[in-house]
Design a protein around this motif. Structure first.
Motif, PDB file in Angstrom:
ATOM      1  N   LEU A   7      -1.370  13.287  -3.765  1.00 16.50           N
ATOM      2  CA  LEU A   7      -0.241  13.401  -2.842  1.00 16.50           C
ATOM      3  C   LEU A   7       0.914  14.212  -3.405  1.00 16.50           C
ATOM      4  O   LEU A   7       1.759  14.701  -2.645  1.00 16.50           O
ATOM      5  CB  LEU A   7       0.261  12.002  -2.462  1.00 16.50           C
ATOM      6  N   ILE A  51       3.253   4.539  -6.713  1.00 17.55           N
ATOM      7  CA  ILE A  51       1.785   4.532  -6.732  1.00 17.55           C
ATOM      8  C   ILE A  51       1.305   4.378  -8.176  1.00 17.55           C
ATOM      9  O   ILE A  51       1.661   5.181  -9.046  1.00 17.55           O
ATOM     10  CB  ILE A  51       1.230   5.829  -6.112  1.00 17.55           C
ATOM     11  N   VAL A  56       0.302   4.170  -1.144  1.00 13.60           N
ATOM     12  CA  VAL A  56      -0.441   5.402  -0.841  1.00 13.60           C
ATOM     13  C   VAL A  56      -0.407   5.663   0.660  1.00 13.60           C
ATOM     14  O   VAL A  56      -0.070   6.755   1.119  1.00 13.60           O
ATOM     15  CB  VAL A  56      -1.889   5.303  -1.352  1.00 13.60           C
ATOM     16  N   ARG A  57      -0.759   4.644   1.435  1.00 12.26           N
ATOM     17  CA  ARG A  57      -0.752   4.798   2.888  1.00 12.26           C
ATOM     18  C   ARG A  57       0.660   5.071   3.411  1.00 12.26           C
ATOM     19  O   ARG A  57       0.866   5.935   4.272  1.00 12.26           O
ATOM     20  CB  ARG A  57      -1.323   3.542   3.551  1.00 12.26           C
ATOM     21  N   ASP A  64       0.844  -1.194   0.000  1.00  9.69           N
ATOM     22  CA  ASP A  64       0.000   0.000   0.000  1.00  9.69           C
ATOM     23  C   ASP A  64       0.880   1.246   0.000  1.00  9.69           C
ATOM     24  O   ASP A  64       1.076   1.893   1.035  1.00  9.69           O
ATOM     25  CB  ASP A  64      -0.913  -0.002   1.228  1.00  9.69           C
ATOM     26  N   CYS A  72       3.184   6.443   1.840  1.00 12.72           N
ATOM     27  CA  CYS A  72       3.574   7.803   1.475  1.00 12.72           C
ATOM     28  C   CYS A  72       2.924   8.823   2.396  1.00 12.72           C
ATOM     29  O   CYS A  72       3.577   9.764   2.860  1.00 12.72           O
ATOM     30  CB  CYS A  72       3.198   8.077   0.016  1.00 12.72           C
ATOM     31  N   ARG A  73       1.640   8.655   2.687  1.00 12.92           N
ATOM     32  CA  ARG A  73       0.943   9.593   3.569  1.00 12.92           C
ATOM     33  C   ARG A  73       1.601   9.672   4.942  1.00 12.92           C
ATOM     34  O   ARG A  73       1.798  10.751   5.495  1.00 12.92           O
ATOM     35  CB  ARG A  73      -0.519   9.159   3.742  1.00 12.92           C
ATOM     36  N   TRP A  84       5.723   7.415  -3.213  1.00 15.42           N
ATOM     37  CA  TRP A  84       4.886   8.141  -4.173  1.00 15.42           C
ATOM     38  C   TRP A  84       5.187   7.686  -5.598  1.00 15.42           C
ATOM     39  O   TRP A  84       4.287   7.522  -6.419  1.00 15.42           O
ATOM     40  CB  TRP A  84       5.130   9.642  -4.029  1.00 15.42           C
ATOM     41  N   ARG A 107      -4.563   9.075  -7.061  1.00 14.93           N
ATOM     42  CA  ARG A 107      -3.958   9.171  -5.723  1.00 14.93           C
ATOM     43  C   ARG A 107      -2.575   9.807  -5.800  1.00 14.93           C
ATOM     44  O   ARG A 107      -2.176  10.552  -4.899  1.00 14.93           O
ATOM     45  CB  ARG A 107      -3.867   7.783  -5.077  1.00 14.93           C
ATOM     46  N   ALA A 108      -1.833   9.506  -6.861  1.00 16.23           N
ATOM     47  CA  ALA A 108      -0.524  10.138  -7.025  1.00 16.23           C
ATOM     48  C   ALA A 108      -0.672  11.640  -7.220  1.00 16.23           C
ATOM     49  O   ALA A 108       0.105  12.432  -6.669  1.00 16.23           O
ATOM     50  CB  ALA A 108       0.213   9.519  -8.211  1.00 16.23           C
TER      51      ALA A 108
END
Length: 458
Positions: free
Chosen positions: A425, A416, A377-378, A375, A380-381, A413, A421-422
């Motif tokens: 972020l 992704i 996305v998670r 994951d 990177c966040r 990132w 989503r990219a």
């Protein structure tokens, strides 16, 4: 399971050479791989006077990602860079003026090994230090990460000495191993010291987890305490002069467009990409998802909501939460691993505060767990939130922990696959890169270029 051995000997060419590091390699190479590793079979990688930090990072990252026990035999010399005064391992092209750019940051060694455990990961070191770096390690200790077993010595460069010193400790270790038997490393360490008492007089001796010397503060400003969030004890001794006996593979993470983000964690190809032996403490570990920046709807709050799994968290405190997390990841039980980390993160926040090093640690663990769960996305966040939290706490834009968080956010990132989503972020990462350019030139331009392509493709 086969073991992995990394033999690294590095020192500057020319007058700046304090130790004949590469001179120990023929002796080590004469030892059977299985003996070097302490396993039935082993793969050995040898690096003699490497030129580029990135080349060393590539080998170190591959070794750290390999399943099974890992032993790193490291011989070389330490210097501080002039800008940040951080420890570096000098390489062949290193000069006092170019340490920051031509030497290997000690931070990178610690960070690449942070996902492993002391149970199957060991550093055996024979290091020589110039006056400035010697003062640094005697005042602060040699920080190798709280979950890495470290044996060896750090020696001060002898004033007025002509020619490089001999790596006497490592040569003695190699000679002992040539007998065909590798005893437990603590016994091997003591045997080596007993054979070279004069050569190790006045040295900083390391024989515990983490590489610190007793009484020295840690990089995070607090001493690790056994049982507190899984931190292990650490120690070492300084041998008094005259003491007679022993004292007490894959390439680097490539970002979008081929940009190489240095200093990041060993990457995985998703669940089961490689065996993770443990999730350890890095250089300033990160804040727990949900412990930083915290309101509902924030990137951190969203990341925390992904894996709750409250019923999976064992009721009693675990003797070694990192080992439990490691076992869960290896078995593909990613929600369980994250739930364990979330529980310890919440404990750290209550006990020490959201911006404390223990709380920061568990957030970095959860960011890595998201990566292993596939994951980005998670992950990177959380890394973005960690970087923001450190900056908000007043850490410098070139602080190693800040640079590492932004580098890892950048790498995640870049992996992704969901363009939307990219795009979401990307602006936050670009804003961080404006403030934290990192050590690799072109990082900001890389983010801006890739973000521009994503926006144009709408």
């Amino acid at each position: 399971m086969p073991g992995t051995v990394l033999l690294l000997a590095a020192a500057p060419l020319g007058r700046g050479r304090l130790v004949d590091a590469a001179g120990v390699l023929p002796v080590l190479a004469a030892v059977a791989p299985a003996v070097l590793s302490g396993t039935d079979t082993a793969n050995v990688v040898e690096l003699a006077d490497p030129l580029e930090p990135q080349a060393v990072l590539t080998r170190l990252r591959a070794a750290a990602a390999a399943p099974g026990p890992l032993t790193v035999y490291l011989t070389g010399q330490l210097h501080l860079d002039r800008r940040q005064h951080l420890l570096h391992l000098a390489l062949a092209r290193t000069t006092p003026a170019t340490v920051r750019y031509t030497a290997l940051p000690w931070q990178w060694i610690r960070e690449e090994l942070r996902l492993r455990s002391a149970a199957d990961t060991a550093l055996v070191v024979d290091l020589h230090a110039d006056a400035e770096s010697w003062r640094h390690v005697t005042e602060r200790g040699l920080d190798c990460g709280r979950n890495i077993t470290v044996y060896g010595r750090v020696a001060a460069a002898a004033a007025g000495r002509r020619g490089p010193a001999e790596p006497a400790y490592m040569k003695t270790v190699a000679t002992l191993l040539r007998s065909g038997h590798r005893p437990p490393l603590d016994a091997l360490h003591q045997q080596a010291l007993a054979r070279v008492p004069e050569e190790t007089a006045g040295n900083l001796l390391l024989a515990h987890t983490g590489g610190y010397a007793p009484g020295f503060p840690t990089a995070g400003g607090f001493a690790p305490v056994a049982g507190a969030g899984g931190f292990g004890a650490s120690g070492g001794t300084v041998r008094s002069p005259g003491a007679g006996g022993p004292g007490g593979a894959p390439s680097p993470s490539a970002g979008a467009g081929g940009f190489d983000v240095s200093g990041g964690a060993a990457t995985s190809s998703g669940a089961g990409g490689h065996a993770v032996t443990s999730v350890g403490v890095g250089a300033g570990a990160g804040v727990g998802a949900g412990a930083v920046g915290g309101g509902a709807g924030s990137p951190v709050a969203e990341s925390a909501a992904g894996f709750r799994g409250g019923d999976l968290v064992p009721a009693p405190r675990l003797a070694d939460p990192h080992a439990a997390i490691s076992a869960a990841v290896q078995s593909g039980r990613h929600p369980e691993a994250d739930a364990i980390a979330a529980r310890y993160q919440e404990d750290a926040v209550r006990a020490h505060g959201a911006g404390s090093e223990p709380a920061l640690h568990w957030s970095e663990v959860r960011a890595d767990l998201a990566m292993f769960a596939g994951d980005p996305v998670r992950s990177c966040r959380v890394w973005l939130a960690v970087a923001e939290a450190r900056l908000a706490a007043g850490q410098a834009v070139d602080a190693p922990a800040v640079e590492a968080a932004v580098d890892r956010a950048h790498h995640q990132w870049a992996t992704i696959k969901d363009a939307a989503r990219a795009r979401e972020l990307g602006p936050a990462l670009a804003q961080l890169r404006l403030r934290v350019p990192g050590r690799r030139r072109g990082a900001l331009e890389n983010v801006q270029r890739q973000l521009g392509r994503l926006q144009a493709a709408r």
